[in-house]
Motif scaffolding. Structure first.
Motif, PDB file in Angstrom:
ATOM      1  N   ALA A  36     -32.263 -62.400 -21.474  1.00 54.08           N
ATOM      2  CA  ALA A  36     -32.002 -61.079 -20.890  1.00 54.08           C
ATOM      3  C   ALA A  36     -30.663 -60.568 -21.405  1.00 54.08           C
ATOM      4  O   ALA A  36     -29.717 -61.343 -21.570  1.00 54.08           O
ATOM      5  CB  ALA A  36     -31.978 -61.181 -19.370  1.00 54.08           C
ATOM      6  N   MET A  37     -30.597 -59.280 -21.659  1.00 54.70           N
ATOM      7  CA  MET A  37     -29.351 -58.687 -22.159  1.00 54.70           C
ATOM      8  C   MET A  37     -28.990 -57.507 -21.254  1.00 54.70           C
ATOM      9  O   MET A  37     -29.652 -56.466 -21.313  1.00 54.70           O
ATOM     10  CB  MET A  37     -29.530 -58.199 -23.590  1.00 54.70           C
ATOM     11  N   ILE A  38     -27.966 -57.701 -20.414  1.00 52.96           N
ATOM     12  CA  ILE A  38     -27.545 -56.640 -19.489  1.00 52.96           C
ATOM     13  C   ILE A  38     -26.350 -55.919 -20.106  1.00 52.96           C
ATOM     14  O   ILE A  38     -25.315 -56.536 -20.373  1.00 52.96           O
ATOM     15  CB  ILE A  38     -27.138 -57.222 -18.119  1.00 52.96           C
TER      16      ILE A  38
ATOM     17  N   TYR B   4     -33.804 -56.077 -23.125  1.00 49.25           N
ATOM     18  CA  TYR B   4     -32.632 -55.214 -22.930  1.00 49.25           C
ATOM     19  C   TYR B   4     -32.708 -54.576 -21.550  1.00 49.25           C
ATOM     20  O   TYR B   4     -33.725 -53.986 -21.176  1.00 49.25           O
ATOM     21  CB  TYR B   4     -32.591 -54.120 -24.005  1.00 49.25           C
ATOM     22  N   MET B   5     -31.648 -54.721 -20.761  1.00 49.77           N
ATOM     23  CA  MET B   5     -31.647 -54.205 -19.393  1.00 49.77           C
ATOM     24  C   MET B   5     -30.390 -53.400 -19.132  1.00 49.77           C
ATOM     25  O   MET B   5     -29.282 -53.867 -19.383  1.00 49.77           O
ATOM     26  CB  MET B   5     -31.702 -55.383 -18.407  1.00 49.77           C
ATOM     27  N   SER B   6     -30.578 -52.184 -18.636  1.00 54.53           N
ATOM     28  CA  SER B   6     -29.439 -51.356 -18.274  1.00 54.53           C
ATOM     29  C   SER B   6     -29.323 -51.359 -16.746  1.00 54.53           C
ATOM     30  O   SER B   6     -30.321 -51.166 -16.056  1.00 54.53           O
ATOM     31  CB  SER B   6     -29.676 -49.938 -18.785  1.00 54.53           C
TER      32      SER B   6
ATOM     33  N   ASP C  53     -34.024 -67.870 -20.309  1.00 54.00           N
ATOM     34  CA  ASP C  53     -33.301 -69.068 -20.764  1.00 54.00           C
ATOM     35  C   ASP C  53     -31.833 -68.794 -21.067  1.00 54.00           C
ATOM     36  O   ASP C  53     -31.090 -69.708 -21.428  1.00 54.00           O
ATOM     37  CB  ASP C  53     -33.988 -69.612 -22.025  1.00 54.00           C
ATOM     38  N   GLY C  54     -31.432 -67.532 -20.966  1.00 54.95           N
ATOM     39  CA  GLY C  54     -30.031 -67.186 -21.217  1.00 54.95           C
ATOM     40  C   GLY C  54     -29.819 -65.729 -20.854  1.00 54.95           C
ATOM     41  O   GLY C  54     -30.779 -64.952 -20.803  1.00 54.95           O
ATOM     42  N   ILE C  55     -28.563 -65.371 -20.565  1.00 53.46           N
ATOM     43  CA  ILE C  55     -28.240 -63.976 -20.243  1.00 53.46           C
ATOM     44  C   ILE C  55     -27.040 -63.537 -21.075  1.00 53.46           C
ATOM     45  O   ILE C  55     -25.991 -64.196 -21.072  1.00 53.46           O
ATOM     46  CB  ILE C  55     -27.905 -63.792 -18.739  1.00 53.46           C
ATOM     47  N   VAL C  56     -27.229 -62.457 -21.826  1.00 51.82           N
ATOM     48  CA  VAL C  56     -26.133 -61.826 -22.573  1.00 51.82           C
ATOM     49  C   VAL C  56     -25.650 -60.681 -21.690  1.00 51.82           C
ATOM     50  O   VAL C  56     -26.468 -59.905 -21.186  1.00 51.82           O
ATOM     51  CB  VAL C  56     -26.670 -61.299 -23.928  1.00 51.82           C
ATOM     52  N   TYR C  57     -24.336 -60.594 -21.465  1.00 52.05           N
ATOM     53  CA  TYR C  57     -23.846 -59.616 -20.490  1.00 52.05           C
ATOM     54  C   TYR C  57     -22.636 -58.862 -21.035  1.00 52.05           C
ATOM     55  O   TYR C  57     -21.614 -59.469 -21.365  1.00 52.05           O
ATOM     56  CB  TYR C  57     -23.477 -60.366 -19.200  1.00 52.05           C
ATOM     57  N   ARG C  58     -22.761 -57.516 -21.145  1.00 48.35           N
ATOM     58  CA  ARG C  58     -21.618 -56.647 -21.477  1.00 48.35           C
ATOM     59  C   ARG C  58     -21.207 -55.972 -20.174  1.00 48.35           C
ATOM     60  O   ARG C  58     -21.975 -55.177 -19.617  1.00 48.35           O
ATOM     61  CB  ARG C  58     -21.981 -55.614 -22.540  1.00 48.35           C
ATOM     62  N   ALA C  59     -20.009 -56.307 -19.703  1.00 46.62           N
ATOM     63  CA  ALA C  59     -19.576 -55.874 -18.373  1.00 46.62           C
ATOM     64  C   ALA C  59     -18.285 -55.073 -18.442  1.00 46.62           C
ATOM     65  O   ALA C  59     -17.484 -55.242 -19.360  1.00 46.62           O
ATOM     66  CB  ALA C  59     -19.353 -57.101 -17.490  1.00 46.62           C
ATOM     67  N   PHE C  60     -18.082 -54.235 -17.459  1.00 42.37           N
ATOM     68  CA  PHE C  60     -16.792 -53.560 -17.355  1.00 42.37           C
ATOM     69  C   PHE C  60     -15.717 -54.561 -16.938  1.00 42.37           C
ATOM     70  O   PHE C  60     -14.631 -54.569 -17.483  1.00 42.37           O
ATOM     71  CB  PHE C  60     -16.867 -52.393 -16.348  1.00 42.37           C
ATOM     72  N   ARG C  61     -16.063 -55.422 -15.952  1.00 41.81           N
ATOM     73  CA  ARG C  61     -15.031 -56.282 -15.356  1.00 41.81           C
ATOM     74  C   ARG C  61     -15.286 -57.763 -15.653  1.00 41.81           C
ATOM     75  O   ARG C  61     -16.393 -58.264 -15.432  1.00 41.81           O
ATOM     76  CB  ARG C  61     -15.002 -56.078 -13.846  1.00 41.81           C
TER      77      ARG C  61
END
Ligand code: CP
Ligand code: NVA
Length: 311
Positions: free
Chosen positions: A49-51, A76-78, A102-110
């Motif tokens: 998953a890619m948030i 891809y998840m928004s 099996d894994g999470i890619v995360y682009r976060a503000f904080r």
């Protein structure tokens, strides 16, 4: 019964520890294999998953293409399309996603949200940029330099000109880990986080890297083998645009500044660039620029990271 393998997150580039150099070398092998049309299906049947809380061109594309190359499926998840955007907690999101992927890619503000997701997820969490670090970018950058310098970091000098931001933080730590000298110039009020600097100084004692910090771009660039800059206004800082453009005047990487570096010094930028602000057209488009290699290498470096963490 076989013990369950401990999951491993990548929140800071330091989480890669002694695997950083082997991952960089593996990225080189993956790049060569892709050029030869070799298909590595090391993550066949896996789902990741890619948030993304913020926009992305390079990170999203390189993760999606990289996961496909490795035989995995990327989702891809928004947050605005997820219950996360309606108040479901990060902890609950992490627990639920861990039952599917099996894994999470995360682009976060904080950064604290990044850490919260990793705390509750039972699968690896990979930081795709937050306000503290951009580790995947810097793994690709170190790979790009190793291609140019035949795997040798020591004896070379990299200069950073601009904001003491997320990319700079991962670069300070990454250089300290591999033994690459880094001379940074940041304006007053925009220096890197002192906790990152002191962590890096400890790592540098072991690797032999020299880390110097200046407020004058010329001091950092003098004699450098490569010069790296990034935007003056990062995502989420748009309200500070006017103040930042004022503070960073004099920190533009242009032909005049580059002339202080070694002849033929490499020019780096993680992109997107704001041409005419932190860097001029003639420099980013000039013969010393390696910015397109940096962008491409995101793909190869992340595949190496994914094989290590999710494989
Ligand atoms: N360098 C980088 O991370 O670019 P994106 O924001 O396009 O992903
Ligand atoms: N420092 C920039 C990097 C973009 C890839 C930002 O956080 O917006």
């Amino acid at each position: 019964m076989v013990a369950k393998k401990q999951k491993r997150d990548l929140l800071s580039i330091t989480d890669l520890g002694t695997d950083l150099l082997p991952i960089i070398r593996h990225a080189g092998r993956l790049k060569a294999a892709r050029g030869r049309g070799v298909n590595r299906s090391h993550l066949r049947g896996k789902n990741v998953a890619m948030i993304f809380e913020k926009p992305s061109t390079r990170t999203r594309t390189s993760f999606e293409v990289g996961l496909h190359d490795l035989g995995a499926h990327a989702l891809y998840m928004s947050p605005k399309d997820m219950q996360l955007g309606r108040g479901e907690t990060i902890a609950d999101t992490a627990r639920v996603l861990s039952r599917f992927v099996d894994g999470i890619v995360y682009r976060a503000f904080r950064h604290q949200d990044e850490a919260e997701l990793a705390k509750w997820a039972s699968v690896p969490v990979i930081n795709a940029l937050d306000d503290r670090e951009h580790p995947c970018q810097v793994v690709a950058d170190l790979f790009t330099l190793s291609e140019r310098w035949k795997g040798k970091y020591s004896g070379h000098r990299l200069a950073w000109v601009g904001d003491g931001n997320n990319v700079h933080h991962s670069l300070i730590l990454g250089c300290a880990m591999v033994g690459l000298d880094l001379m940074s110039a940041t304006p007053n009020g925009y220096h890197p986080d002192p906790t990152i600097v002191s962590q890096a100084q400890t790592l540098a004692q072991k690797s032999g890297a020299r880390l110097d910090f200046y407020t004058e771009p010329a001091a950092a660039v003098k004699g450098a083998d490569a010069v790296y800059t990034d935007v003056w206004v990062s995502m989420g800082e748009e309200a500070e645009q006017t103040a930042r453009e004022k503070a960073f005047a004099g920190f533009q990487v242009n032909a005049g500044l580059l002339a202080l570096a070694k002849p033929g010094a490499l020019v780096m930028h993680d992109l997107p660039a704001h041409r005419g602000l932190e860097i001029t057209d003639d420099v980013i488009d000039g013969p010393q620029s390696i910015v397109w290699d940096q962008a491409e290498n995101r793909l190869h470096a992340q595949k190496a990271i994914l094989e290590e963490l999710v494989g």
